[in-house]
Design an enzyme around this catalytic site. Structure first.
Site, short mmCIF file in Angstrom:
data_model
loop_
_atom_site.label_atom_id
_atom_site.label_comp_id
_atom_site.label_asym_id
_atom_site.label_seq_id
_atom_site.Cartn_x
_atom_site.Cartn_y
_atom_site.Cartn_z
N ASP A 127 -6.68 39.71 63.84
CA ASP A 127 -7.90 39.00 63.18
C ASP A 127 -8.94 37.46 63.67
O ASP A 127 -8.93 36.83 63.66
CB ASP A 127 -7.48 37.90 62.17
N LYS A 146 -3.36 24.39 52.86
CA LYS A 146 -3.52 25.99 52.02
C LYS A 146 -2.99 26.89 50.68
O LYS A 146 -1.38 26.66 50.97
CB LYS A 146 -3.64 26.56 53.32
N ILE A 158 -12.25 21.60 51.39
CA ILE A 158 -12.53 22.21 52.75
C ILE A 158 -12.61 23.66 52.90
O ILE A 158 -14.09 23.42 52.69
CB ILE A 158 -10.98 21.64 53.96
N GLY A 159 -12.42 23.91 51.77
CA GLY A 159 -13.04 25.56 51.62
C GLY A 159 -11.86 26.62 50.90
O GLY A 159 -10.98 26.16 50.54
N GLU A 160 -12.58 28.11 51.03
CA GLU A 160 -11.62 28.14 50.44
C GLU A 160 -11.68 30.12 51.18
O GLU A 160 -12.86 30.74 51.80
CB GLU A 160 -11.94 29.21 49.28
N TYR A 167 -6.50 34.00 51.38
CA TYR A 167 -5.25 33.62 51.03
C TYR A 167 -5.47 32.29 49.87
O TYR A 167 -5.36 33.06 48.68
CB TYR A 167 -4.47 32.57 51.67
#
Length: 620
Positions: free
Chosen positions: A453, A355, A334-336, A339
C-alpha cells in the site's frame, strides 16, 4: 440602405445577446437576421472530478468532450434563433483558435456587409474595420457605427482564398422549432470550479466588458435608462429578461451544498449507529480502561489475543495512553484513517503518535489482523527510513510510533506557497530514501516483505523533511527460496488490497502479490513527486508529454529549476515501473536500474554543498 441581411455576432451571455438580437430585429425590420458564432475549443476537459489538458486525453474521451461542446453550442444557437419568432433567421458557426481571425473568416466567406458586435474593443480592430460596417450594440443600446460609408466589394481586406478558410457550418432548419430548457443552457460548459469555459465569441462578447460596464455606470450616473421601446413587437421576450447563466450556476452551487449536507448527515448517522452497537469514543475509552482492570481482576480473558512482543517494544496500559494524549483531547487529534484515529502525545517527555484501533460494530475483531501484521513487521525491521514502532497497548490494540511533525508527503506537496514547497533536491532525496526502504524490505531473508500500500499519504516526514515509510497493516511476508529460484518465488496469493491508482493492475486481476507490485506503486509516487499531478491517469499524461517533447510542461515548477535531462530519464524509468508487464519493471534492489535517480541525488547534494559554502565566501 440595403437591408437584405443583418449579421449579429453572438456569445453565451444570454441576457446581453438577447437584447442585441431584439434590437437588431426591430432596427432592421425587413432584413434577414443571420447569427454568427466563433467557437473557441476549450484547452481543458473534466476528468474524474478534476481537469486534464485536452491533448493528454485519449481519442475516445476527446471525441465525447467535443461532442458535448458542440451539442451545448447548437442548443444555445437554437435558443437565440427562436427569439425571433417567425422572422427568417439563419445561423452560421465555425471553430477557430483565434477569435478575430474567425470573425474575419466568417465575414469573407459569408460576404457580410454589416455586423452587430457587443464589444467596443473588438470593433476597433483594424482587420475587422477593413471588412465591413461594424455596429456596436451594448445590452440592446446602439453605441456607434464604424465604416458607415463602406460598401462590400467581396475583396476588401481579406487576402487568402476561400479554400484556406476554416470550415463554416450552418444550423439546419430542423432546429427551427427546438427550444432549449433553461436548465440545459450552457450545460457541459460550467465545471466544478464554477468557472464558465468560454468559447471564441464569449471572448468576442466579453473582451470589451470593462468598457461596457463603464458605459452602463455612466448611463446610471446621468439618469439615462436603457429602453427597449424600439422593439415593442416583442413585449413578452423583453418582460422576461433573466440571467439564465447565473440561475444555472446558483442551482449547481445549491446542489453541491445539499450533497455536502447529505454526506455530513450520513456520517453522523453512521456514528450514532456505531454508538448504539457499543462503539467506544476516545472519551468512553477512559471508562473502558477501568472496566478492563476489573475484568483482569476477575481472570476474564483479554479482548484480543496476546502477541509475543520483542523486548524493545514497550507494553503500555490504557491509562498510560490516556494520560499521554490528555484524555484524548481533540486538540491532539492528528488525523483519522481506515485503522482508526491518530493522536499526538508524550511518553516520558518524548513526542509520540498514537494510533487507536477502531473496533468492529458488533464486537468482533475487525482491525486486529492489521494490528497483528503491523506489530509483526515493524518489530523485526530496523531502517532509518521506515517508521519506528515504540510500543503497543495490548488491551485495546493501540500502536505507538515516533512522532513525525511534518505530516505526509502528500500534505507537503499540496502546501503551496506556505509553508515553503519542497524543493526538487528534497524531493529527489526523499525518493532515494524510499527506494532504499523498499530495497531493504524486499531483501529481508528468509521472508521478504511487500508493503502492498505504498502511496504519498503513507510516506511521513520528520521536522527536517526526512522520510519514513509507514502503515504496514496490509504488508505481507513472502518466503524466499535459494538464489537460483528467487525470481519466481517472491510471490504470494491474497485478496486484492491497496489504493486505486497505486495498485498493480496484475495484482488486482490475478491476486498475485509480488515485489513488482510495490515497484508499480513506487513508479506512481515518482511521477507525482516530480510533477505534482494527481495520481489518476498520471502515467498517460506524462507519457504523452514525453512523446511531445514537453517534459518541462509537466515538471512541478514550484520545486525550482529541475535538471531537465536527468528528470526526463527518471520520468521514463517511473513509466517503466508502471508497465503492465512485470518483467519490464526495474528491480528495486538493482542499483544499476536506478542510475538516473542516483545521478539526480548526487546533483542535488552537490548543489546543496555549493549553496552552503557560498555565504562563507561572500565576504572574502
Amino acid at each position: 440602405m440595403d437591408e437584405e441581411e443583418i449579421h449579429i455576432a453572438v456569445g453565451k451571455n444570454f441576457r446581453k445577446e438577447k437584447a442585441n438580437i431584439l434590437w437588431a430585429a426591430a432596427r432592421f425590420a425587413r432584413a434577414t437576421i443571420v447569427l454568427v458564432h466563433v467557437h473557441w475549443p476549450s484547452k481543458w476537459m473534466p476528468f474524474m472530478g478534476s481537469k486534464v489538458l485536452y491533448k493528454f486525453a485519449d481519442e475516445k474521451e476527446k471525441e465525447m468532450h467535443r461532442t458535448k461542446e458542440t451539442d451545448a453550442m447548437v442548443k444555445m444557437l437554437s435558443r437565440y434563433k427562436n427569439l425571433c419568432g417567425t422572422r427568417k433567421v439563419r445561423v452560421h458557426y465555425l471553430s477557430h483558435d483565434d477569435v478575430l481571425a474567425g470573425v474575419v473568416n466568417l465575414i469573407k466567406k459569408l460576404k457580410i456587409k454589416r455586423i452587430v458586435i457587443g464589444s467596443r474593443s473588438m470593433s476597433k480592430e483594424a482587420m475587422l474595420l477593413k471588412c465591413c460596417q461594424v455596429w456596436v450594440v451594448i445590452n440592446g443600446k446602439h453605441m456607434s457605427t464604424s465604416n458607415d460609408h463602406l460598401e462590400h466589394t467581396g475583396s476588401i481586406g481579406y487576402g487568402g482564398s476561400p479554400e484556406s478558410l476554416a470550415s463554416i457550418h450552418e444550423l439546419s432548419d430542423d432546429s427551427n422549432g427546438y427550444i432549449t430548457p433553461p436548465s440545459d443552457f450552457a450545460d457541459e460548459i460550467i465545471y466544478d470550479d464554477g468557472i464558465t469555459q468560454m468559447d471564441g465569441t464569449d471572448e468576442l462578447a466579453m473582451c470589451g466588458v470593462q468598457e461596457a460596464e463603464a458605459e452602463e455606470e455612466e448611463i446610471i450616473e446621468t439618469g439615462e435608462q436603457i429602453s427597449y421601446e424600439e422593439v415593442e413587437q416583442f413585449p413578452q421576450e423583453i418582460a422576461h429578461q433573466t440571467d439564465e447563466i447565473q440561475s444555472f450556476r446558483s442551482v449547481s452551487e445549491r446542489a453541491e451544498e445539499l450533497m455536502e449536507e447529505i454526506d455530513k448527515l450520513q456520517r453522523k448517522l453512521k456514528e450514532l449507529q456505531e454508538e448504539d452497537h457499543g462503539i467506544l469514543s476516545p472519551r468512553q475509552k477512559l471508562g473502558a480502561a477501568s472496566s478492563l482492570k476489573k475484568e483482569k481482576s476477575l481472570s476474564t480473558p483479554p479482548r484480543y489475543p496476546e502477541l509475543q512482543l520483542p523486548e524493545h517494544i514497550a507494553r503500555l496500559s490504557m491509562a498510560k495512553i490516556s494520560e499521554a494524549t490528555e484524555n484524548f483531547n481533540s486538540r491532539n487529534l492528528i488525523g483519522e484513517g481506515g485503522y482508526g484515529p491518530v493522536y499526538r502525545g508524550k511518553l516520558g517527555g518524548v513526542a509520540v503518535a498514537i494510533k487507536l484501533l477502531r473496533p468492529h460494530p458488533h464486537g468482533g475483531k475487525q482491525g486486529f489482523p492489521e494490528y497483528k501484521q503491523e506489530v509483526m513487521v515493524l518489530s523485526r525491521v530496523k531502517h532509518p527510513h521506515i517508521v519506528k514502532l515504540m510500543g503497543v497497548c495490548p488491551e485495546t490494540c493501540c500502536l505507538v510510533y515516533e512522532h513525525l511533525p511534518n505530516g505526509s508527503l502528500l500534505d507537503s506537496l499540496a502546501k503551496r506557497p506556505k509553508p515553503q514547497p519542497l524543493s526538487w533536491k528534497d524531493r529527489v532525496r526523499i525518493l532515494a530514501e524510499q527506494r532504499s526502504a523498499l530495497a531493504y524490505l524486499h531483501s529481508c531473508r528468509p521472508h521478504a516483505i511487500i508493503h502492498a500500500d505504498l502511496k504519498l499519504t503513507n510516506i511521513l516526514l520528520d521536522a527536517a523533511n526526512g522520510s519514513r515509510l509507514g502503515d504496514f497493516g496490509t504488508a505481507r511476508t513472502v518466503h524466499v527460496k535459494p538464489l537460483q529460484d528467487e525470481e519466481d518465488t517472491i510471490c504470494r496469493r491474497t485478496n486484492p488490497m491497496g489504493t486505486t491508482g497505486y495498485m498493480d493492475p496484475l495484482f488486482f486481476i490475478t491476486g498475485e502479490l509480488t515485489a513488482e507490485s510495490d515497484v508499480y506503486a513506487f513508479g506512481v509516487v515518482i511521477l507525482q513527486v516530480l510533477t505534482g499531478l494527481p495520481h489518476v491517469n498520471i502515467a498517460e499524461q506524462v507519457r504523452e508529454a514525453i512523446r511531445m517533447d514537453a517534459v518541462h510542461c509537466v515538471l512541478d515548477a514550484s520545486a525550482g529549476s529541475w535538471p531537465e535531462v536527468q528528470a526526463d530519464k527518471l520520468l521514463r524509468l517511473a513509466l517503466r515501473c508502471c508497465s503492465l508487464e512485470r518483467k519490464r519493471r526495474p528491480a528495486i534492489t538493482c542499483d544499476a536500474e536506478w542510475r538516473s535517480l542516483d545521478i539526480l541525488q548526487r546533483m542535488a547534494k552537490a548543489q546543496t554543498k555549493s549553496w552552503k559554502r557560498t555565504p562563507h565566501g561572500c565576504g572574502s
